[in-house]
Design a protein around this motif. Structure first.
Motif, PDB file in Angstrom:
ATOM      1  N   PHE A  78       0.845  -1.184   0.000  1.00 29.74           N
ATOM      2  CA  PHE A  78       0.000   0.000   0.000  1.00 29.74           C
ATOM      3  C   PHE A  78       0.883   1.237   0.000  1.00 29.74           C
ATOM      4  CE2 PHE A  78       0.792  -1.534   4.251  1.00 29.74           C
ATOM      5  CZ  PHE A  78       1.158  -0.407   4.976  1.00 29.74           C
ATOM      6  N   GLN A 122      -1.292  -5.952   7.107  1.00 29.11           N
ATOM      7  CA  GLN A 122      -2.604  -5.322   7.093  1.00 29.11           C
ATOM      8  C   GLN A 122      -3.613  -6.352   7.597  1.00 29.11           C
ATOM      9  OE1 GLN A 122      -3.970  -2.059   5.651  1.00 29.11           O
ATOM     10  NE2 GLN A 122      -1.929  -1.592   6.432  1.00 29.11           N
ATOM     11  N   PRO A 131      -4.772   4.379   3.744  1.00 31.16           N
ATOM     12  CA  PRO A 131      -3.729   3.779   2.912  1.00 31.16           C
ATOM     13  C   PRO A 131      -4.323   3.234   1.617  1.00 31.16           C
ATOM     14  CG  PRO A 131      -4.332   2.262   4.676  1.00 31.16           C
ATOM     15  CD  PRO A 131      -5.098   3.527   4.917  1.00 31.16           C
ATOM     16  N   MET A 142      -4.535   0.708  -1.033  1.00 28.57           N
ATOM     17  CA  MET A 142      -4.167  -0.665  -1.379  1.00 28.57           C
ATOM     18  C   MET A 142      -4.025  -0.752  -2.896  1.00 28.57           C
ATOM     19  SD  MET A 142      -4.123  -2.046   1.629  1.00 28.57           S
ATOM     20  CE  MET A 142      -4.187  -3.825   1.413  1.00 28.57           C
ATOM     21  N   GLY A 197      -6.647  -4.047  -4.721  1.00 34.43           N
ATOM     22  CA  GLY A 197      -6.236  -4.767  -3.526  1.00 34.43           C
ATOM     23  C   GLY A 197      -5.591  -6.113  -3.759  1.00 34.43           C
TER      24      GLY A 197
END
Length: 322
Positions: free
Chosen positions: A5, A20, A56, A58, A90
């Motif tokens: 990220f 994470q 953040p 991703m 992501g």
């Protein structure tokens, strides 16, 4: 879980590889254990802040793997299914929670890495050549960055349709790859002017369509090599964004068409997503589409992957392996 990220927009050095929370699948979602994630310029755009997102941020818009769990109201996938997806952020992670209706099944004969390599770039090449400007046998197309991820796939698809492909590349090695993919004429833009060469090759008639993922440095000359009522398909900006211009230019150069498409609008419905992905997977299993996975990187080496991509040192596809 480990994931990549950015907390502040910037260069590859801003990419963080750290822990994470492992996502939980919500209603309509599936939790996918990622086997491979594709590296694409859209990831760079999110990293540098060209496409804003709350931190953040991703990263990763393309992945393949195995369904580990599903949330409520999921009917089209089940734990254990091999699936792939694109345009859901992501995938630079060990796990991703993805809307189940955005997942497609990976058929037998296609590996997880192959699926991750073609979801975004393969479907992009397919919609460009079959929908945005549906190429026909005997037509002529110019493909910029023809040895890149989309480029090599687009050249093959255009060649399989029966179109004549002119390709621009930067090195002799990339020229060889473009020819192997089916390009009839290859122009090394580092050695000659692609506008002059294209006009020479076509006898001054120009091409039916230009597929341009480079942008700023190629756009203006690209308009000059189109036939009257030809189409400029600007689908990327690897060299930077094209500056604003007056649409009267399109009239002056022969009533040209200009479009700035993106994959998301061509897979907006489940039916479109399945149609494009199935077509691409079918080309792979039929031996009509050869993939070039140039390099696989451990997820922890994401900074190197981005530097290689942006340095235009690569041909074909780059993958991250969690």
């Amino acid at each position: 879980m480990k994931a990549v990220f950015v907390e502040q927009p910037g260069g590859p050095e801003n990419l963080k590889y750290a822990d994470q929370p492992k996502p939980e699948p919500g209603a309509g979602q599936a939790l996918v254990k990622i086997a491979a994630a594709g590296v694409n310029f859209i990831d760079v755009y999110f990293r540098i802040g060209l496409y804003p997102a709350p931190p953040p941020v991703m990263l990763g818009n393309e992945g393949a793997g195995t369904v580990e769990a599903v949330g409520p109201d999921v009917k089209n996938v089940a734990p254990g299914d091999r699936v792939a997806y694109a345009m859901a952020r992501g995938s630079y992670a060990e796990y991703a929670a993805v809307a189940a209706d955005r997942l497609v099944s990976i058929p037998q004969g296609v590996s997880d890495q192959q699926a991750a390599a073609v979801m975004l770039q393969g479907m992009t090449a397919h919609y460009l050549s079959h929908d945005t400007y549906p190429l026909k046998r005997g037509e002529t197309a110019l493909v910029h960055a023809a040895a890149g991820g989309v480029g090599l796939l687009l050249v093959q698809m255009a060649h399989n349709i029966g179109a004549r492909v002119l390709a621009t590349v930067s090195t002799e090695e990339k020229a060889r790859l473009a020819r192997e993919a089916g390009a009839e004429d290859v122009i090394l833009y580092t050695q000659s002017d692609f506008e002059t060469e294209t006009k020479r090759i076509t006898g001054g008639k120009g091409v039916d369509v230009v597929y341009d993922s480079v942008g700023k440095t190629t756009f203006d000359k690209g308009l000059n090599i189109l036939r009257p009522r030809g189409m400029m398909v600007l689908f990327g900006g690897a060299s930077g964004a094209v500056p604003p211009f007056d649409p009267i230019t399109l009239l002056q150069k022969g009533s040209l068409y200009l479009t700035r498409p993106t994959l998301l609008n061509y897979i907006a419905t489940r039916e479109e997503l399945v149609a494009h992905s199935s077509a691409v997977f079918g080309m792979i299993t039929a031996g009509m589409l050869k993939l070039r996975i140039e390099h696989t990187y451990p997820l922890s080496e994401v900074q190197r992957a981005h530097r290689d991509l942006e340095g235009r040192k690569t041909t074909g596809k780059l993958l991250l392996i969690p």
